[in-house]
Each structure stands twice: as C-alpha cells, then as structure tokens.
Write a protein that holds these residues in place. Structure first.
Motif, PDB file in Angstrom:
ATOM      1  N   VAL A 163       0.882  -1.162   0.000  1.00 19.84           N
ATOM      2  CA  VAL A 163       0.000   0.000   0.000  1.00 19.84           C
ATOM      3  C   VAL A 163       0.922   1.215   0.000  1.00 19.84           C
ATOM      4  CG1 VAL A 163      -1.791   1.274   1.214  1.00 19.84           C
ATOM      5  CG2 VAL A 163      -1.822  -1.228   1.216  1.00 19.84           C
ATOM      6  N   HIS A 164       0.933   1.911  -1.118  1.00 20.13           N
ATOM      7  CA  HIS A 164       1.917   2.950  -1.408  1.00 20.13           C
ATOM      8  C   HIS A 164       1.240   4.311  -1.315  1.00 20.13           C
ATOM      9  CE1 HIS A 164       5.581   4.497  -2.989  1.00 20.13           C
ATOM     10  NE2 HIS A 164       5.229   4.592  -4.266  1.00 20.13           N
ATOM     11  N   GLU A 165       1.600   5.106  -0.316  1.00 12.78           N
ATOM     12  CA  GLU A 165       0.952   6.392  -0.092  1.00 12.78           C
ATOM     13  C   GLU A 165       1.755   7.513  -0.744  1.00 12.78           C
ATOM     14  OE1 GLU A 165      -0.605   7.127   3.880  1.00 12.78           O
ATOM     15  OE2 GLU A 165       0.107   5.123   4.409  1.00 12.78           O
ATOM     16  N   LEU A 166       1.098   8.191  -1.673  1.00 16.97           N
ATOM     17  CA  LEU A 166       1.710   9.292  -2.408  1.00 16.97           C
ATOM     18  C   LEU A 166       0.751  10.468  -2.423  1.00 16.97           C
ATOM     19  CD1 LEU A 166       2.792   7.258  -5.575  1.00 16.97           C
ATOM     20  CD2 LEU A 166       4.277   7.876  -3.655  1.00 16.97           C
ATOM     21  N   HIS A 167       1.274  11.629  -2.743  1.00 13.25           N
ATOM     22  CA  HIS A 167       0.377  12.748  -3.004  1.00 13.25           C
ATOM     23  C   HIS A 167       0.189  12.924  -4.502  1.00 13.25           C
ATOM     24  CE1 HIS A 167      -1.157  16.781  -3.603  1.00 13.25           C
ATOM     25  NE2 HIS A 167      -1.602  16.735  -2.369  1.00 13.25           N
ATOM     26  N   GLY A 168       1.288  13.043  -5.220  1.00 15.17           N
ATOM     27  CA  GLY A 168       1.231  13.298  -6.655  1.00 15.17           C
ATOM     28  C   GLY A 168       1.750  14.673  -7.007  1.00 15.17           C
ATOM     29  N   ALA A 169       2.040  15.485  -5.967  1.00 10.94           N
ATOM     30  CA  ALA A 169       2.544  16.838  -6.212  1.00 10.94           C
ATOM     31  C   ALA A 169       3.840  17.087  -5.460  1.00 10.94           C
ATOM     32  CB  ALA A 169       1.499  17.872  -5.816  1.00 10.94           C
ATOM     33  N   MET A 170       4.576  16.024  -5.149  1.00 12.15           N
ATOM     34  CA  MET A 170       5.861  16.218  -4.494  1.00 12.15           C
ATOM     35  C   MET A 170       6.884  16.706  -5.510  1.00 12.15           C
ATOM     36  SD  MET A 170       8.216  13.596  -2.218  1.00 12.15           S
ATOM     37  CE  MET A 170       8.234  12.268  -3.446  1.00 12.15           C
ATOM     38  N   GLY A 171       7.539  17.794  -5.170  1.00 11.45           N
ATOM     39  CA  GLY A 171       8.620  18.303  -5.998  1.00 11.45           C
ATOM     40  C   GLY A 171       9.933  18.191  -5.234  1.00 11.45           C
ATOM     41  N   VAL A 172      10.971  17.817  -5.922  1.00  6.95           N
ATOM     42  CA  VAL A 172      12.305  17.708  -5.325  1.00  6.95           C
ATOM     43  C   VAL A 172      13.252  18.562  -6.154  1.00  6.95           C
ATOM     44  CG1 VAL A 172      14.202  16.148  -4.726  1.00  6.95           C
ATOM     45  CG2 VAL A 172      11.828  15.385  -4.463  1.00  6.95           C
ATOM     46  N   VAL A 173      14.056  19.352  -5.490  1.00 12.45           N
ATOM     47  CA  VAL A 173      14.992  20.230  -6.186  1.00 12.45           C
ATOM     48  C   VAL A 173      15.881  19.392  -7.114  1.00 12.45           C
ATOM     49  CG1 VAL A 173      16.902  21.849  -5.921  1.00 12.45           C
ATOM     50  CG2 VAL A 173      14.995  21.891  -4.293  1.00 12.45           C
ATOM     51  N   GLY A 174      15.880  19.733  -8.404  1.00 11.60           N
ATOM     52  CA  GLY A 174      16.734  19.061  -9.369  1.00 11.60           C
ATOM     53  C   GLY A 174      16.209  17.747  -9.904  1.00 11.60           C
ATOM     54  N   LEU A 175      14.987  17.369  -9.522  1.00 12.27           N
ATOM     55  CA  LEU A 175      14.428  16.072  -9.942  1.00 12.27           C
ATOM     56  C   LEU A 175      13.080  16.293 -10.598  1.00 12.27           C
ATOM     57  CD1 LEU A 175      14.725  12.936  -9.811  1.00 12.27           C
ATOM     58  CD2 LEU A 175      13.477  13.047  -7.643  1.00 12.27           C
ATOM     59  N   GLU A 176      12.837  15.597 -11.687  1.00 18.59           N
ATOM     60  CA  GLU A 176      11.545  15.670 -12.359  1.00 18.59           C
ATOM     61  C   GLU A 176      10.736  14.417 -12.051  1.00 18.59           C
ATOM     62  OE1 GLU A 176      10.539  15.402 -16.949  1.00 18.59           O
ATOM     63  OE2 GLU A 176      11.248  17.415 -16.422  1.00 18.59           O
ATOM     64  N   ASP A 177       9.449  14.598 -11.792  1.00 16.76           N
ATOM     65  CA  ASP A 177       8.522  13.492 -11.541  1.00 16.76           C
ATOM     66  C   ASP A 177       8.978  12.652 -10.345  1.00 16.76           C
ATOM     67  OD1 ASP A 177       6.399  11.769 -11.751  1.00 16.76           O
ATOM     68  OD2 ASP A 177       6.710  11.288 -13.863  1.00 16.76           O
ATOM     69  N   ALA A 178       8.975  13.299  -9.174  1.00 20.55           N
ATOM     70  CA  ALA A 178       9.521  12.659  -7.973  1.00 20.55           C
ATOM     71  C   ALA A 178       8.775  11.391  -7.597  1.00 20.55           C
ATOM     72  CB  ALA A 178       9.490  13.655  -6.810  1.00 20.55           C
ATOM     73  N   GLU A 179       7.432  11.385  -7.705  1.00 18.08           N
ATOM     74  CA  GLU A 179       6.691  10.173  -7.329  1.00 18.08           C
ATOM     75  C   GLU A 179       7.024   8.996  -8.227  1.00 18.08           C
ATOM     76  OE1 GLU A 179       4.146  13.180  -5.139  1.00 18.08           O
ATOM     77  OE2 GLU A 179       5.073  13.155  -7.118  1.00 18.08           O
ATOM     78  N   ALA A 180       7.253   9.259  -9.509  1.00 18.81           N
ATOM     79  CA  ALA A 180       7.649   8.170 -10.404  1.00 18.81           C
ATOM     80  C   ALA A 180       9.035   7.654 -10.038  1.00 18.81           C
ATOM     81  CB  ALA A 180       7.619   8.648 -11.859  1.00 18.81           C
ATOM     82  N   ASP A 181       9.943   8.568  -9.721  1.00 19.27           N
ATOM     83  CA  ASP A 181      11.287   8.159  -9.317  1.00 19.27           C
ATOM     84  C   ASP A 181      11.228   7.286  -8.070  1.00 19.27           C
ATOM     85  OD1 ASP A 181      14.402   8.799  -9.481  1.00 19.27           O
ATOM     86  OD2 ASP A 181      13.791   9.041  -7.382  1.00 19.27           O
ATOM     87  N   LEU A 182      10.442   7.704  -7.082  1.00 23.94           N
ATOM     88  CA  LEU A 182      10.305   6.931  -5.846  1.00 23.94           C
ATOM     89  C   LEU A 182       9.682   5.564  -6.123  1.00 23.94           C
ATOM     90  CD1 LEU A 182      10.431   6.883  -2.708  1.00 23.94           C
ATOM     91  CD2 LEU A 182       8.104   7.815  -2.739  1.00 23.94           C
ATOM     92  N   THR A 183       8.632   5.543  -6.933  1.00 22.12           N
ATOM     93  CA  THR A 183       7.907   4.295  -7.185  1.00 22.12           C
ATOM     94  C   THR A 183       8.751   3.318  -7.988  1.00 22.12           C
ATOM     95  OG1 THR A 183       5.824   5.532  -7.103  1.00 22.12           O
ATOM     96  CG2 THR A 183       5.756   3.334  -8.085  1.00 22.12           C
TER      97      THR A 183
END
Length: 503
Positions: A102-122
């Motif tokens: 069960v993977h809890e995300l928001h969908g609007a996480m931004g990380v400095v220097g990274l694009e599409d943070a939730e996809a990177d994490l997933t």
C-alpha cells in the motif's frame, strides 16, 4: 474478509510511502525535519484495519515500512528526499519478500533538481519489491499521474467526495486520505485473495490545469464529475476509477489533469476512461471558483461595504496549506491602504505572516509596546512585493504554538496582523488564540477554500486573487516546462486526442 488465499498462506503486504505537496515557485525549501516520519507499531496503529483486531489483519500480515508526510511547502531538499527514499527502499529489502504494497503518495511532491519525484520513488520501490508484488497507490486528486508513474503501479485510486458531503462542508484532508488509503488496501487484498495479477490500467491525461479552488467538489460541475468514479467501479470488469485535477503550482510536463480506470475488461476500462476524460475536457469552461473572486482591493472594498460580519477574505496566492511561503505581506499592505481600515473605523484581523525575526522583536518589546517592523520576505525576495514597514502596538503574544511556533499580534489603525515564527495555516477558532475573529469586521487568512470551522464562522466570504507562489492566476507564475497547449494558459487550443492508453 475470510476468503482463503490461493497460496494457502497469509500474504505479506507492506505499508509505506512519502507524501507532500510542493509549490515549486516558492522560495521555501522542505527539509528532512519538516517531515513527520512514522514507523513500526505506530504505523500499524494508525488505521483500524491494520490493528490486531482489524478485519483485514486476519487474512493479511501487515508489514510496516516507513511513511513520511510533510506540511505543504516549497520543493524538498535533495538530501531529505534521498534519505527518506533510501530508508523506504532499504526496509523493503530487509524484511524479505512482500506480496504487495500500500503505497501512499500525493502526486505533487517536488524535489529540487528532480523531475517526476513520485515516479522516481515508485520505480525504486518497484525494483526493491520485484516484478511479482502488486503496488496499490493511494493518492490525492490534486496530484499528477504521469505515464511513467502509472506504468510503475498495479492499482491506483484517489480521494472521492464523501457521500454525505454537501456544498458547505466536506471532510478534512486527513479523513479523505484515510478513506483512500483503506480503499487502496482493500482493493489490493481483494486482488490477492482472488489470485489475480495486475489489472489493465487505462490511462489518459487531459490538457487542463486548474487550481483546487476552481475544481472543488463542493460545487458543480466538479461535484458530479468526481462522483462518477464510484459508479464506474460498480461495473462488472472494473476494479477502480479515479480523476486527478493535476497540480498547477509546479512547472513540470506531468502537471495536468488525468484519468485512470483499472479493470479486467480492457475494452470497458478504455471506454470509461475516455468518457471521464472527455467530460472533464468538455467542462473546462464551467469550473468556477468556490466563492466570488477578485483582486485584493476589490475584495477589501466589498467586505468593508458589506453588513455581513465577520466577512472572511482568503489571501489565496500565499496559502501555506498549498505550499505558499506564507511570508508575503501584500494583503496587509492592501488592508492598510484602505482609508476606513487605516483610520480604525473598520477592523480587520489578518493571519498569519511568517516572519520569525519580527516575532522576536515583538517578544522583546512586550505587550503594549510600540514597534517598527519590517514584515515579510522571510524566504527570499518577491519583487515587487517587498517587506512591509509596519508600525503599531503589540497586542498579544503566545509562545510555542504547536504549528506556528511563537506568535505575535500587532495592531495599526483598525488592522491587527498576526505574525508567526513558523509557517502556519489558520483553520479554526483555536488557531487565533486569545484573538477572537468574531470580534472583527473582516477576517483575512492565507488560505484557499477555508476549513469548515472558519466557513461556519464567516457571514460572507471572498477569494482574493493575490500574488504568491500559489497564485490562482496561473499566467502570472510563468510556467515554462509544462506541455503546451494547456488550458487555461492556451484558452483557444484545439480539442485534444483523449484516447486512453492501456498500460
């Protein structure tokens, strides 16, 4: 749920994730210390269905991983993201094989220097889990769902309006998240119980990007649109349906509305996804603000002239609950520019501008003292909205507010400005401490749609379309990396191809 699992054993399902909404136009930065990190027994105790007496704890072994959530703010510092991502991935590898997550995300996480943070994490989570485990994501409808993210998931759902919600009230965000998390968990357990693998995901993005204040399920047409997924889910062959409005206060190609319908009937999933996406596109001009809206001066003038008391004004562009820095004194300046407010013939309470240095000066001076303060601009320059030179009397001090830290109130003319040492949204009567908002003609808060308690308190309400990192006027923000054409940045764009893709 008593259905035996095909394997003859209890499946092991992990719980974890990382959730924050990030306004990438904000100079504020979200650090590791801004996150509330939950692990172990505390994570299992959060929801009734994971507790030892929960109805899903018999057939399932719940495995707590790590969950991190932060209040909305500016982009996450890379070091904080890497640390939390590393802990989640390492924990997955350490605890042995899992059947699902069960993977809890928001969908609007931004990380400095990274694009599409939730996809990177997933993708990192997927690599650690292996290809056979099913990932069921619980998301916020104001997030983004890129193709890259959807491809890495097996099941995905988003908040839906509660059946009992109405135009005046809706559940708190925490209740929305809890219900969505439970739905994601139950869908996953049902899937594993049936011995089924990944369903088909019909995914499509809609080139519309509107703020939540214009897509609120309090009002039509959003109310009916966001209500449709529950009925689609009842169709044979459909597992879930969800709609996302996208996140307008970031500048990434993934930022736009999206629809995902999951099901075992691929043709039906595509049909329903296309129908939802087409409806969203067709309604783009019909979405309205949740209250009458105007610029700051228009809202102040309307509030002063109105007999309704207290009259609530939302300072929307610097809303900390949406990721705004909370340090813009723009609205304070517009209040004091009004002759009746400056002279004290009309009173206003304005909360809360983030400025720890100004708060410290007030504490040093004490209640009753006169002060001259440079207010605002804590996190960086906001040309032409520079710090405001505020002279006035310290009328209240409060130490160690749980969210806002030290709090000070300064009165000039009829305007009382509440200053906080840490970013704090004002949602309830208690947030104002000894200052009773019911005793003022106007109440101004840095917010979008006010929380139910403030909404109930207000006799009338306006949305002030003020500048800031979460400006409702997207044209003023200067998006450069979103995919164009995109409504409303391109109001006369041609109709898009809304054919869903089966993933």
């Amino acid at each position: 749920m008593s259905t035996p699992f095909p394997t003859g054993r209890r499946p092991r399902i992990g719980i974890g994730g990382m959730s924050v909404r990030s306004a990438t136009f904000s100079p504020h930065r979200t650090t590791y210390d801004d996150f509330r990190v939950t692990r172990g027994a505390e994570l299992l105790a959060r929801d009734a269905w994971t507790r030892p007496d929960g109805d899903l704890s018999g057939p399932v072994e719940w495995v707590p991983l790590v969950h991190a959530v932060a209040v909305p703010g500016g982009p996450v510092e890379p070091e904080a993201y890497r640390r939390l991502k590393g802990e989640l991935v390492d924990r997955i590898r350490q605890i042995g094989p899992l059947d699902g997550l069960v993977h809890e995300l928001h969908g609007a996480m931004g990380v400095v220097g990274l694009e599409d943070a939730e996809a990177d994490l997933t993708e990192a989570v997927r690599e650690a889990l292996g290809p056979r485990a099913l990932i069921s994501a619980a998301m916020d409808p104001h997030g983004n769902v890129s193709r890259r993210l959807a491809t890495a998931l097996d099941l995905v759902t988003a908040h839906r309006p509660a059946a009992h919600s109405n135009a005046a009230h809706r559940p708190a965000a925490g209740q929305d998240a809890a219900r969505t998390r439970e739905r994601a968990a139950r869908k996953l357990v049902e899937r594993l119980a049936a011995g089924k693998g990944r369903p088909h995901l019909a995914w499509v993005q809609v080139p519309v990007l509107l703020p939540g204040e214009r897509t609120s399920p309090r009002l039509e047409p959003a109310r009916s649109l966001y209500g449709r997924p529950a009925s689609i889910e009842e169709l044979d062959g459909i597992v879930d349906a969800a709609v996302w409005a996208g996140w307008p206060w970031a500048d990434e190609p993934r930022c736009k509305a999206a629809v995902v319908v999951t099901g075992d009937d691929p043709a039906l999933a595509v049909e329903q996804a296309r129908s939802l996406a087409t409806e969203y596109w067709d309604l783009r001009h019909a979405f309205v603000f949740a209250a009458p809206a105007g610029d700051a001066d228009e809202c102040v003038e309307a509030a002063v002239a109105s007999p309704a008391r207290p009259f609530l004004i939302s300072d929307t562009g610097d809303n900390p609950a949406a990721g705004g820095a909370g340090d813009l004194p723009y609205m304070l300046g517009r209040l004091l520019a009004h002759e009746d407010l400056a002279a004290g013939r009309v009173t206003a309470l304005h909360a809360g501008i983030t400025d720890p240095a100004a708060v410290a000066e007030c504490f040093a001076a004490g209640v009753g003292a006169g002060v001259r303060l440079s207010v605002g601009g804590t996190y960086g320059p906001y040309e032409p909205y520079e710090p405001y030179e505020l002279s006035g009397e310290v009328v209240a001090l409060r130490e160690a507010d749980e969210v806002g830290g030290d709090v000070a109130a300064v009165r000039r003319g009829g305007v009382t400005a509440v200053l906080v040492s840490r970013r704090k949204p004002f949602r309830s009567r208690a947030d104002f401490g000894e200052l009773d908002p019911r005793g003022y003609d106007l109440v101004v808060v840095k917010a979008g749609c006010p929380a139910p308690e403030l909404s109930d308190l207000a006799a009338d309400w306006r949305l002030a379309l003020t500048p800031g990192a979460v400006d409702q006027n997207l044209r003023r923000l200067g998006h450069r990396r979103v995919e164009r054409p995109l409504f409303p940045l391109d109001p006369h764009m041609p109709a898009p191809d809304l054919t869903p893709e089966l993933l």
